[in-house]
Design an enzyme around this catalytic site. Structure first.
Site, PDB file in Angstrom:
ATOM      1  N   HIS A 183       4.004  13.813   2.234  1.00 26.23           N
ATOM      2  CA  HIS A 183       3.396  13.459   0.981  1.00 26.23           C
ATOM      3  C   HIS A 183       2.170  14.283   0.452  1.00 26.23           C
ATOM      4  CE1 HIS A 183       1.795  10.496  -2.004  1.00 26.23           C
ATOM      5  NE2 HIS A 183       3.049  10.006  -1.770  1.00 26.23           N
ATOM      6  N   TYR A 238      -3.312   5.335  -7.860  1.00 26.71           N
ATOM      7  CA  TYR A 238      -5.000   5.101  -8.079  1.00 26.71           C
ATOM      8  C   TYR A 238      -5.261   4.220  -9.377  1.00 26.71           C
ATOM      9  CZ  TYR A 238      -5.947   7.649  -3.834  1.00 26.71           C
ATOM     10  OH  TYR A 238      -6.262   8.144  -2.540  1.00 26.71           O
ATOM     11  N   PRO A 265     -11.636   2.949   3.761  1.00 29.16           N
ATOM     12  CA  PRO A 265     -10.735   3.460   3.464  1.00 29.16           C
ATOM     13  C   PRO A 265     -10.214   4.096   2.314  1.00 29.16           C
ATOM     14  CG  PRO A 265     -10.521   1.052   3.738  1.00 29.16           C
ATOM     15  CD  PRO A 265     -11.996   1.468   3.798  1.00 29.16           C
ATOM     16  N   LYS A 276      -9.751   8.444   5.810  1.00 26.93           N
ATOM     17  CA  LYS A 276     -10.312   9.753   6.965  1.00 26.93           C
ATOM     18  C   LYS A 276     -10.311   9.103   8.402  1.00 26.93           C
ATOM     19  CE  LYS A 276     -11.202  13.046   4.004  1.00 26.93           C
ATOM     20  NZ  LYS A 276      -9.979  13.904   3.689  1.00 26.93           N
ATOM     21  N   TYR A 304      -9.403  16.218   0.152  1.00 25.02           N
ATOM     22  CA  TYR A 304      -8.507  15.034   0.329  1.00 25.02           C
ATOM     23  C   TYR A 304      -7.655  14.991   1.822  1.00 25.02           C
ATOM     24  CZ  TYR A 304      -5.537  11.262  -1.606  1.00 25.02           C
ATOM     25  OH  TYR A 304      -4.631   9.983  -1.726  1.00 25.02           O
TER      26      TYR A 304
HETATM   27  C1  FAD Z   1      -6.620  -1.191   5.761  1.00 23.04           C
HETATM   28  C2  FAD Z   1      -6.864   0.062   6.233  1.00 23.04           C
HETATM   29  C3  FAD Z   1      -6.323   1.300   5.823  1.00 23.04           C
HETATM   30  C4  FAD Z   1      -6.574   2.515   6.662  1.00 23.04           C
HETATM   31  N1  FAD Z   1      -6.111   3.629   6.147  1.00 23.04           N
HETATM   32  C5  FAD Z   1      -6.313   4.709   6.887  1.00 23.04           C
HETATM   33  C6  FAD Z   1      -5.564   6.173   6.500  1.00 23.04           C
HETATM   34  O1  FAD Z   1      -4.348   5.943   5.761  1.00 23.04           O
HETATM   35  N2  FAD Z   1      -5.927   7.197   7.169  1.00 23.04           N
HETATM   36  C7  FAD Z   1      -6.960   7.105   8.351  1.00 23.04           C
HETATM   37  O2  FAD Z   1      -7.155   8.388   8.590  1.00 23.04           O
HETATM   38  N3  FAD Z   1      -7.490   5.978   8.343  1.00 23.04           N
HETATM   39  C8  FAD Z   1      -7.188   4.971   7.727  1.00 23.04           C
HETATM   40  N4  FAD Z   1      -8.112   3.831   8.171  1.00 23.04           N
HETATM   41  C9  FAD Z   1      -8.995   3.691   9.124  1.00 23.04           C
HETATM   42  C10 FAD Z   1      -8.434   3.871  10.746  1.00 23.04           C
HETATM   43  O3  FAD Z   1      -7.474   2.808  10.772  1.00 23.04           O
HETATM   44  C11 FAD Z   1      -9.277   3.658  11.741  1.00 23.04           C
HETATM   45  O4  FAD Z   1     -10.469   4.538  11.484  1.00 23.04           O
HETATM   46  C12 FAD Z   1      -8.913   4.068  13.263  1.00 23.04           C
HETATM   47  O5  FAD Z   1      -8.115   2.953  13.736  1.00 23.04           O
HETATM   48  C13 FAD Z   1     -10.046   4.288  14.201  1.00 23.04           C
HETATM   49  O6  FAD Z   1      -9.468   4.527  15.612  1.00 23.04           O
HETATM   50  P1  FAD Z   1     -10.328   4.175  16.829  1.00 23.04           P
HETATM   51  O7  FAD Z   1      -9.336   4.624  17.967  1.00 23.04           O
HETATM   52  O8  FAD Z   1     -11.590   4.742  16.667  1.00 23.04           O
HETATM   53  O9  FAD Z   1     -10.408   2.394  16.575  1.00 23.04           O
HETATM   54  P2  FAD Z   1      -9.314   1.357  16.773  1.00 23.04           P
HETATM   55  O10 FAD Z   1      -8.106   1.896  16.124  1.00 23.04           O
HETATM   56  O11 FAD Z   1     -10.273   0.178  16.017  1.00 23.04           O
HETATM   57  O12 FAD Z   1      -9.323   1.302  18.435  1.00 23.04           O
HETATM   58  C14 FAD Z   1     -10.232   0.548  18.947  1.00 23.04           C
HETATM   59  C15 FAD Z   1      -9.712  -0.354  20.142  1.00 23.04           C
HETATM   60  O13 FAD Z   1     -10.588  -0.854  21.010  1.00 23.04           O
HETATM   61  C16 FAD Z   1     -10.569  -2.299  21.479  1.00 23.04           C
HETATM   62  N5  FAD Z   1     -11.732  -2.571  21.756  1.00 23.04           N
HETATM   63  C17 FAD Z   1     -12.758  -3.242  20.947  1.00 23.04           C
HETATM   64  N6  FAD Z   1     -13.581  -3.690  21.465  1.00 23.04           N
HETATM   65  C18 FAD Z   1     -13.450  -3.565  22.922  1.00 23.04           C
HETATM   66  C19 FAD Z   1     -14.304  -3.951  24.154  1.00 23.04           C
HETATM   67  N7  FAD Z   1     -15.326  -4.592  24.083  1.00 23.04           N
HETATM   68  N8  FAD Z   1     -13.641  -3.476  25.308  1.00 23.04           N
HETATM   69  C20 FAD Z   1     -12.117  -3.011  25.155  1.00 23.04           C
HETATM   70  N9  FAD Z   1     -11.570  -2.542  24.226  1.00 23.04           N
HETATM   71  C21 FAD Z   1     -12.205  -2.755  22.923  1.00 23.04           C
HETATM   72  C22 FAD Z   1      -9.572  -2.788  20.150  1.00 23.04           C
HETATM   73  O14 FAD Z   1      -8.868  -3.792  20.612  1.00 23.04           O
HETATM   74  C23 FAD Z   1      -8.847  -1.513  19.760  1.00 23.04           C
HETATM   75  O15 FAD Z   1      -7.718  -1.321  20.378  1.00 23.04           O
HETATM   76  C24 FAD Z   1      -7.611   2.389   7.701  1.00 23.04           C
HETATM   77  C25 FAD Z   1      -8.104   1.309   8.098  1.00 23.04           C
HETATM   78  C26 FAD Z   1      -7.989   0.228   7.295  1.00 23.04           C
HETATM   79  C27 FAD Z   1      -8.753  -1.042   7.975  1.00 23.04           C
END
Ligand code: FAD
Length: 405
Positions: free
Chosen positions: A83, A213, A305, A309, A402
């Site tokens: 994309h 957008y 979001p 990023k 971007y």
């Molecule tokens: C609607 C939406 C759209 C998005 N779109 C984009 C996009 O297009 N591109 C992009 O780059 N980012 C996007 N993001 C952001 C992205 O989804 C997050 O930044 C990403 O999931 C971060 O990954 P992570 O592994 O740090 O955390 P998470 O994916 O939140 O994973 C954390 C994990 O820790 C677990 N956990 C929490 N607390 C505990 C605990 N106490 N003990 C054990 N386990 C625990 C949770 O269950 C979870 O599985 C979007 C976010 C949202 C909400």
């Protein structure tokens, strides 16, 4: 931990205890396991919950390169799509930016986060990686002392203490890693952009061949493809209004108004699979380390979001941290760990800066003029959009930021 908890607790250990099985934790766990490092991932949710949480979808070229480097990109190459265009719709008409061919940017890969997480988890388990589902970390103890450990609650309610040389906090913004940081050891910089979104996942094919957008007096609306059958939409939303306050029909009608469907064609409607309200807030923890505890992904920094990023930074930080932990454990070289926080914070602040810029580009006035009006901010927003429409230099800058992390 109290004396009585301590005496009842089961004891387990791993050189690295990783909290959370999101993109950050799973990439980190896989890289450590592949390097022969003894590690375990502790995850609060079930395997099904982890594999079905729909969130991100746009993966930057650098993220894809990292995944390719470690043999983790087969699924996204097989089922994802490329994309490289966004379309802005304003009262002055619409314009498209083929950012994939501008500047030093490149194209995104569109691949739903739950599919990526499923691939990562399957790969990690196939390698023989250790993971505990339904295991909630409650606190990290003695992170800056001689005996770091993580206190968890097992599915049957029993406490377990995990002794670790290092703990990786990849458990998101509400996780135990953040909660365990003493206020005197770190600073949390928080910014509320003053905007709320209703995030929607619709069982409907994309209506545009671009990220859409729409900037409108009634508020922002966004369109992002996920798969040929499912599309993500965003509606700027009145803060404090519940996600289910509007009927599906009212939501589609409002989306049509804001994307100016009467001028540019109707949206392809379908059932709304998921809706969630979230405020566009950002934060950064500084530093990303407290003794043996390291933060990565959303636990380190939360990004609105608006610029997609978060998942990309999570993968980048996981790779940097995996290399640093491997050097420390396998070779006794801790230089990478000493650099980790500063190195990743540079990327984080860059991403925060662009996310803030995007947020101001997409939304109406945040402040008030001296006379109580909002002309100043509206005029700045229009000027910003006009520059993006007409200036090739500005477009190159946009493209690089971007897709960059
Ligand atoms: C609607 C939406 C759209 C998005 N779109 C984009 C996009 O297009 N591109 C992009 O780059 N980012 C996007 N993001 C952001 C992205 O989804 C997050 O930044 C990403 O999931 C971060 O990954 P992570 O592994 O740090 O955390 P998470 O994916 O939140 O994973 C954390 C994990 O820790 C677990 N956990 C929490 N607390 C505990 C605990 N106490 N003990 C054990 N386990 C625990 C949770 O269950 C979870 O599985 C979007 C976010 C949202 C909400």
């Amino acid at each position: 931990m109290t004396e009585s908890q301590n005496s009842r607790a089961l004891w387990e250990s791993a050189d690295v205890v990783v909290l959370g099985a999101g993109p950050a934790g799973l990439v980190l766990g896989t890289l450590l396991h592949t390097a022969g490092i003894d590690c375990v991932i502790l995850e609060r949710a079930s395997r099904t919950q982890v594999q079905t949480r729909a969130r991100a979808g746009f993966l930057a070229p650098n993220t894809v390169r990292i995944l390719e480097r470690h043999g983790l990109a087969d699924g996204l190459h097989r089922h994802g799509s490329r994309h490289g265009t966004c379309e802005f719709r304003t009262e002055d008409g619409r314009f498209r930016l083929d950012y994939g061919g501008l500047g030093q940017g490149g194209q995104h890969h569109v691949y739903p986060q739950q599919n990526l997480v499923t691939d990562l988890l399957t790969h990690y388990l196939d390698l023989g990686g250790r993971i505990r589902f339904h295991t909630e970390a409650q606190a990290v103890h003695d992170a800056d002392g001689a005996e770091p450990s993580v206190m968890t609650r097992e599915p049957d309610g029993r406490p377990t203490r995990w002794a670790a040389r290092y703990v990786a906090g990849c458990d998101g913004r509400h996780g135990a890693a953040r909660r365990s940081l003493p206020p005197s050891a770190v600073r949390r910089h928080r910014r509320d952009h003053g905007v709320t979104w209703l995030g929607l996942l619709a069982e409907a094919p994309p209506s545009l061949d671009a990220v859409g957008y729409a900037i409108h007096d009634r508020g922002f609306a966004g369109h992002m493809a996920r798969t040929p059958e499912v599309t993500r939409y965003y509606l700027q939303w009145q803060r404090g209004t519940a996600a289910d306050a509007w009927s599906e029909e009212r939501i589609w009608d409002e989306l049509d108004v804001r994307v100016r469907a009467c001028d540019h064609g109707p949206l392809r409607r379908g059932g709304i699979l998921e809706r969630a309200v979230f405020d566009l807030t950002c934060d950064v923890i500084e530093p990303l380390r407290h003794g043996s505890l390291f933060l990565a992904g959303d636990a380190a920094s939360l990004l609105a979001p608006a610029a997609a990023k978060g998942a990309n930074l999570a993968v980048l930080e996981a790779e940097v941290l995996a290399e640093a932990l491997t050097d420390a454990i396998a070779r006794g070289d801790t230089a990478g760990l000493d650099r980790y926080s500063e190195q990743c914070l540079a990327h984080i602040w860059r991403a925060q800066e662009f996310t803030g810029w995007m947020t101001r580009l997409l939304h109406g006035p945040a402040g008030r003029d001296e006379d109580g009006g909002s002309h100043f901010d509206t005029a700045l927003q229009r000027s910003r959009l006009a520059s993006l429409r007409t200036s090739r230099v500005h477009q190159d800058w946009f493209a690089e930021n971007y897709v960059g992390v």
